[in-house]
Structure formats: C-alpha cells, structure tokens
Design a protein around this motif. Structure first.
Motif, PDB file in Angstrom:
ATOM      1  N   LEU A  45      -1.267  -2.826  12.353  1.00  0.00           N
ATOM      2  CA  LEU A  45      -0.553  -1.885  11.491  1.00  0.00           C
ATOM      3  C   LEU A  45      -0.905  -2.118  10.023  1.00  0.00           C
ATOM      4  N   TRP A  46      -1.043  -3.367   9.623  1.00  0.00           N
ATOM      5  CA  TRP A  46      -1.437  -3.652   8.241  1.00  0.00           C
ATOM      6  C   TRP A  46      -2.822  -3.084   7.952  1.00  0.00           C
ATOM      7  N   MET A  47      -3.726  -3.204   8.910  1.00  0.00           N
ATOM      8  CA  MET A  47      -5.076  -2.663   8.723  1.00  0.00           C
ATOM      9  C   MET A  47      -5.075  -1.137   8.661  1.00  0.00           C
ATOM     10  N   ALA A  48      -4.084  -0.504   9.279  1.00  0.00           N
ATOM     11  CA  ALA A  48      -3.995   0.956   9.244  1.00  0.00           C
ATOM     12  C   ALA A  48      -3.469   1.472   7.913  1.00  0.00           C
ATOM     13  N   ALA A 104       2.241  -9.280   2.937  1.00  0.00           N
ATOM     14  CA  ALA A 104       0.873  -8.802   2.762  1.00  0.00           C
ATOM     15  C   ALA A 104       0.845  -7.345   2.312  1.00  0.00           C
ATOM     16  N   ALA A 105       1.726  -6.515   2.879  1.00  0.00           N
ATOM     17  CA  ALA A 105       1.716  -5.089   2.567  1.00  0.00           C
ATOM     18  C   ALA A 105       2.218  -4.815   1.150  1.00  0.00           C
ATOM     19  N   LEU A 106       3.179  -5.612   0.675  1.00  0.00           N
ATOM     20  CA  LEU A 106       3.804  -5.370  -0.626  1.00  0.00           C
ATOM     21  C   LEU A 106       3.396  -6.412  -1.660  1.00  0.00           C
ATOM     22  N   HIS A 107       2.202  -6.942  -1.525  1.00  0.00           N
ATOM     23  CA  HIS A 107       1.750  -8.004  -2.436  1.00  0.00           C
ATOM     24  C   HIS A 107       1.752  -7.550  -3.892  1.00  0.00           C
ATOM     25  N   TRP A 108       1.656  -6.241  -4.114  1.00  0.00           N
ATOM     26  CA  TRP A 108       1.580  -5.723  -5.480  1.00  0.00           C
ATOM     27  C   TRP A 108       2.886  -5.865  -6.254  1.00  0.00           C
ATOM     28  N   LEU A 125      12.584  -8.765  -0.919  1.00  0.00           N
ATOM     29  CA  LEU A 125      12.422  -7.505  -0.193  1.00  0.00           C
ATOM     30  C   LEU A 125      11.687  -7.719   1.124  1.00  0.00           C
ATOM     31  N   SER A 126      10.675  -8.568   1.125  1.00  0.00           N
ATOM     32  CA  SER A 126       9.942  -8.853   2.358  1.00  0.00           C
ATOM     33  C   SER A 126      10.849  -9.527   3.382  1.00  0.00           C
TER      34      SER A 126
END
Length: 668
Positions: A66-69, A114-118, A133-134
């Motif tokens: 899912l992260w790769m998607a 990983a998804a919200l690293h920003w 949040l994570s």
C-alpha cells in the motif's frame, strides 16, 4: 538319496537365510523411512512460521504494497493486492491474540511514519506531531482486522463484504475524529483511473475504497481456494479416471472454487467502471455557461516557522513579479488567485465596539484616538489590495493574514480576501463575518477620521475590497494549540506565537455571475467539510459553481505531501461535481474539472501561471445531496459489529457465572 538330502538341506538353509535377510531388510527400510519422515517433519516445522511471525509478515507485506501504491512511488495496481494479505489474517481460523494485535499496530505505525514523513519538515517541533499522528492512525489497522474477524467468524458474513464495509466505516471515522484526516486513503491510489472514481459522486471517496477492498477480498478467496485445491491433490492420486477426465474435473473444481469470487469481483468492478464511463460521457455533453478566465499564480518559496518579516517581504515581491507577468502575458483576465498567506500586508478589521488594548491607555491616549487609528489602518489595508487589483486590471483572491479587533480582544484569521468590481461583484452571504462591503465600516468614528478615507477612489478604477473568507477548519498544533486560552502554558508545546481563530461561515465570491467558493490549505482534505460548505451556501440561494483552494505547501519542501494534497482536490471535484482550482505555493497548482481530470498542473518547487476558463454547469452530484446516507451506513456497520462482540462477551460471562453451566468458546 544321500546326495540329494544335503543339497535340499542347504537350499532350505539358504531359503531361511534369504527370508531372514528379507525381513531384516524390510525392517531397516521401515526404520529408514521413519527417520526420513521425522527429518521431513523437522524440516517443515523449521519452515513453519509461528503465529506472531505469520501475523507480522502478512501485515507488513500488505502495508509495504500500500505504501508503494501511494506517492512518491505511485504504483497504483499494488493497492489492489496489498489488502489481500490483510484478508488472510481476517480469514485465519485461529484466534488472534492480544500480542498479535499489538504487532498489527506496530506495522500500522511504521506505515504511517513512512507515509507522513513530510510532517517533520516545517520545524523540528512538528516531528512530535508526526509521531503522535502516526501513533493514532496506527490503531486503525488492528481495528480493521479485529472488527472484520468479528463480522466473518461470528456474524458469518463473507470476507469481501465484511472487510469492505468495515474499511469504509473506519475511513469515515478517520475523517471525523480528532479534527479529521483522510490523506493517503486507499482510494487515493486510483486518482488517475477516472472511470473508477466517478462512483464517488454516489458514495464518496469511502465508497471507492469499499469497492477496492471488496475486489481484494474476492482475490484472496480465489487464491485461498486454489491453494486448498492444490494441497488436496485428489486428482493426482486417482487411478480410476483418464487424464482427460482429470483435466475436466480440475477445470470444474477451479470454476466452482475460484470462479465465484472472481465473478463477483468482476461484476462489481465492471458495474462501477461502466457507470464511470457513462458519467464521463454526460460531462462531455454538458456545456459550461458564463465562463470566467482565471489565472492561478504559483510561486516557489520554501517556508519555515522561524521565517521573519524579511522573508515575508521577499515572498510578497516574488508574487508581485509573477502577477504582473501574468497580466502582461494574458490579456482580459477576470480573476487572479494567490496562494495562502503569500500576500505580504496584513488585512485589518474591527467590530463595532473593539476592545481598547491596555497598553494604549497606558500611553495616555483616548479610546477615540484608538478607534480613529484603527479605522485608518483598516481602510489603508483594504486600499492597498484595491490598488493592486487596479494595477493588474483583474479581480483578486488573495491569501492573507487578518488581524481583527473585537470586543473580546484581538483575533487572528487565515483568510482569502476578495477584491472585485464595485458595481457588479458580490460576496455571499452578505451578513457573514468579514462580509462588510468596502466604505461601509461598522465601527463608529470621530468626525475627523473620515478625512482621506476616499482619497484612493480614483486610483482603484472601480475595484473594491468586498469581503473575505476565514478558514474554518484549522490544523491542530499547526495553527492553534487546543485549550491554550484556558491553559496558557500549553502554548510552549509548539513554536506558534499566536492562536488562529476559526471562521464561522463559508463564503461565495461572485465574478460575472460565476460563484467561487474558497477553501484554504488542508480544508480540501476533509470531504464532509467541503460538502457542508456548499450545502450551507445553497440554503442562502448562492450555491457555488467553482471551488478554489488556496494553499501554501512551501512548508513541505517538494515532498510527497504535494501529491497527496493534490489528490484530495481530485476527489472533492468528483464528489461535488464542480471544477476545483488550486493555487499552491511551490506546487501543485492545478485545474481539475468536475470529473476529477487534471487539465493542467504546476511543477514541483518551481513557478507557474495556470490560466483556465471555468463557468456554470448543470452536472449534478447525488453524494452532494445525500452523502450522509452511505456514510451513516458504513459507520453503523462498524458500530453494529462492535455491539455484537460486546453483547456476546457479556452473554459468555453471564453463562460462566451460572452454577454447573458450560460456556461455549468463540473465535476472536
């Protein structure tokens, strides 16, 4: 006689010797076979995964896919495969232990980190928000697995239907709880598949996720049944049928076992895609009327919380250069849109009876002097915008910070200010906050204060500041600290110097009869917020024709946040069936039509001027009118499943307390 006897004796001995040798050989062979089977079992036991490892592996594979998607990799097909591994955990016959649910939460935490690293980029302190949040979002994965298992093993609902409904219900909950967050939703991976996402005008973004999980569940069932079929090996061991008969029997079993879920997935997905094609055709045949020519100004200025006034001025000059460039290159522009808070000046506003600051009286000045100076500052801030519109020969929607002096003190707003034609343009609703028209100040002033109030009228060439929209949905710890007014030490948890005040009502800016409804920054992430704003304006008879988002994504330095934010705009366009314009600092500015198609898009961390024409359209959305229905169904399903589990646990405890009663065990 004598010679034959010994020979027969020798043969008999040899026979006995051969017999004993055969028996010994058989025993050695059996012993060797047992040893081999024991070695085989030991080898298999070493390969076999423990329940904990199996749970981790299945959860992690699904999370990685899912992260790769999602952005930045954006491999969209993997989003259909990843949930299959989670469905394997849902369908597992053995109950999941508490330790395994903690493993699922750990996998979820790693995924969201990983998804919200920003989130760590604006300031070192925002890293705490990133982790918090994570951690919060991590628990949605174990909830999804656990609630789906209840629906499957207790309520006997098929895995595809149970998993899809629970997933959609949890996504609705995620959009509402703790101010709401829908970025990196499953449906967002498919934003380029236009014929699929058109169903969002019936069931919203959550409905697209429902379809995806349903298809993934069907794929899992088909794979599971095929695996069981091969493990059985019934056809290879059969000696009574020919190879042709074996093939026919295999094919029949394959169709019955794996074909049914695949057919179900095909029917649902096919119906959704056919509907999507139909809506695309309808949109193509629906003309726009009263079109307005709009320029979206995208600058490229990275932002940090510690930036001072010098950086503010530099950003303002940067956007002035781009705006004048747009005015020279594109004639007859009706409207220019600047991103969030890039306008360098402050917009000053005041109530009818503003509170006088104590430090003003400490200087020995009167309240009338304060009000007079406040009126002058208010009109000066508006006049600066009007002069800019006159110089650019275009109406303006400007992202600006508002300082409002109220009866209870000073309030700060994140605003979108509208400068339009004095004679023709309007702001709706007129009675809302920030809606007082130019030259009609509600605060009472002394007679001399009005001198010079209209000295700029000849310079504005018919352009007036007409009102503003104040951002209604604020970012926690990004724009305000909760309970900071009641507990002032809470302010030290973030680098924020002030709390932003939320706006109260949506606004519509009318440009040549076309109504623009602004939203700011992450407001486009919340589906129900945008929907409620449109419905609120509809009650006043001023439903907007175009949605426009002002955002400053310079905080995130060109990261994948830009992609995720853009995708939210795509789904808001489909859900509402209205064009969605984005003016973003550092990107991505975009022009999105009512089908979610990105007609033009600005670059990443670079400047751009996007010019488009938008207007009125009769393209209708069922979700805009009745979106509360599917959302309620999804959430109700989750609540019902949890209620069933609680009820059955209560019944178990009740029966176990009865004397000489035998409680039944259940799978969890």
């Amino acid at each position: 006689m004598t010679s034959g006897g010994p020979k027969r004796l020798r043969l008999a001995k040899m026979g006995r010797s051969d017999g004993s040798t055969g028996a010994t050989s058989h025993r050695h062979h059996s012993r060797g076979k047992n040893v081999a089977s024991e070695k085989n079992r030991a080898w298999k036991s070493r390969l076999a995964l423990s329940a904990d490892r199996q749970t981790f592996l299945l959860a992690a594979i699904g999370a990685v896919l899912l992260w790769m998607a999602l952005p930045p990799l954006d491999v969209a097909p993997l989003a259909w495969v990843g949930p299959c591994f989670w469905c394997a955990l849902i369908g597992r016959s053995q109950p999941l232990k508490t330790r395994e649910y903690l493993i699922l939460a750990g996998v979820g935490f790693a995924f969201w980190m990983a998804a919200l690293h920003w989130l760590r980029l604006p300031h070192w302190a925002t890293s705490f928000g990133w982790v918090a949040l994570s951690f919060y979002l991590a628990w949605y994965l174990p909830c999804f697995i656990g609630f789906s298992r209840i629906a499957v093993h207790l309520c006997r609902i098929p895995i595809p239907a149970a998993a899809a409904t629970i997933w959609a219900g949890l996504e609705v909950a995620r959009a509402h709880l703790l101010t709401g967050f829908t970025m990196a939703s499953l449906a967002h991976t498919q934003y380029r598949w236009l014929s699929l996402i058109q169903v969002a005008d019936l069931v919203g973004t959550y409905g697209v996720g429902w379809v995806m999980i349903l298809v993934s569940g069907c794929l899992y069932l088909a794979a599971q049944r095929m695996a069981e079929f091969h493990r059985a090996g019934a056809y290879q061991r059969s000696n009574e049928v020919s190879s042709d008969a074996i093939s026919a029997k295999k094919l029949t079993r394959y169709v019955l076992a794996a074909g049914r879920p695949l057919m179900a997935a095909g029917v649902v997905l096919g119906a959704v895609v056919v509907y999507g094609h139909y809506r695309l055709v309808v949109h193509a045949a629906t003309p726009q009327t009263s079109t307005v020519r709009v320029a979206l100004i995208q600058g490229s200025q990275d932002i940090r919380l510690e930036d001072g006034e010098e950086k503010r001025e530099r950003i303002h000059r940067h956007y002035l250069e781009l705006a004048f460039l747009a005015a020279r290159q594109y004639r007859d522009l009706d409207l220019m849109v600047w991103p969030e808070t890039v306008y360098g000046g402050l917009l000053i506003d005041a109530d009818s009876h503003p509170a006088v600051p104590p430090e003003w009286r400490a200087k020995g000045k009167t309240d009338h002097e304060f009000v007079d100076q406040l009126v002058a500052a208010k009109r000066s801030s508006q006049a600066a915008m009007e002069r800019l519109a006159s110089q650019l020969a275009s109406r303006l929607i400007l992202g600006v910070e508002t300082v409002a002096y109220t009866g209870s003190g000073i309030r700060y707003y994140n605003s979108a200010a509208f400068v339009g034609k004095c004679s023709t343009d309007e702001v709706f609703p007129k009675s809302a906050n920030g809606g007082a028209t130019n030259r009609r100040d509600s605060i009472s002033v002394s007679p001399g204060a009005s001198e010079g109030a209209t000295h700029h009228s000849s310079e504005t060439k018919g352009y007036c500041y007409l009102g503003r929209y104040d951002k209604m949905h604020l970012v926690m710890f990004g724009e305000y600290v909760p309970f900071a007014d009641e507990f002032p030490p809470m302010r030290y948890l973030t680098p924020l110097s002030t709390n932003t005040t939320p706006g109260k009502v949506p606004k519509a800016f009318s440009v040549r009869g076309v109504r623009f409804c602004p939203n700011i920054c992450f407001e486009s992430v919340i589906p129900h917020l945008i929907r409620q704003q449109i419905l609120e304006l509809r009650k006043h008879g001023t439903e907007p024709d175009v949605l426009v988002n002002l955002t400053n994504d310079g905080w995130f330095w060109g990261s994948s946040e830009l992609d995720m934010h853009l995708i939210c705009g795509v789904f808001r366009a489909v859900e509402t069936r209205k064009p969605f314009l984005i003016a973003a600092n550092t990107g991505f500015s975009a022009v999105i039509d009512a089908t979610g198609r990105i007609l033009s898009q600005g670059p990443r961390r670079d400047v751009a001027i996007l010019v488009t024409e938008v207007g009125k359209s009769d393209f209708h959305s069922w979700y805009l009118d009745y979106g509360i229905i599917p959302n309620t169904i999804f959430v109700s399903a989750v609540v019902l499943v949890v209620a069933v589990e609680i009820l059955l646990r209560a019944i178990d405890r009740f029966w176990k307390r009865l004397p000489k009663s035998k409680g039944t065990t259940r799978q969890g």
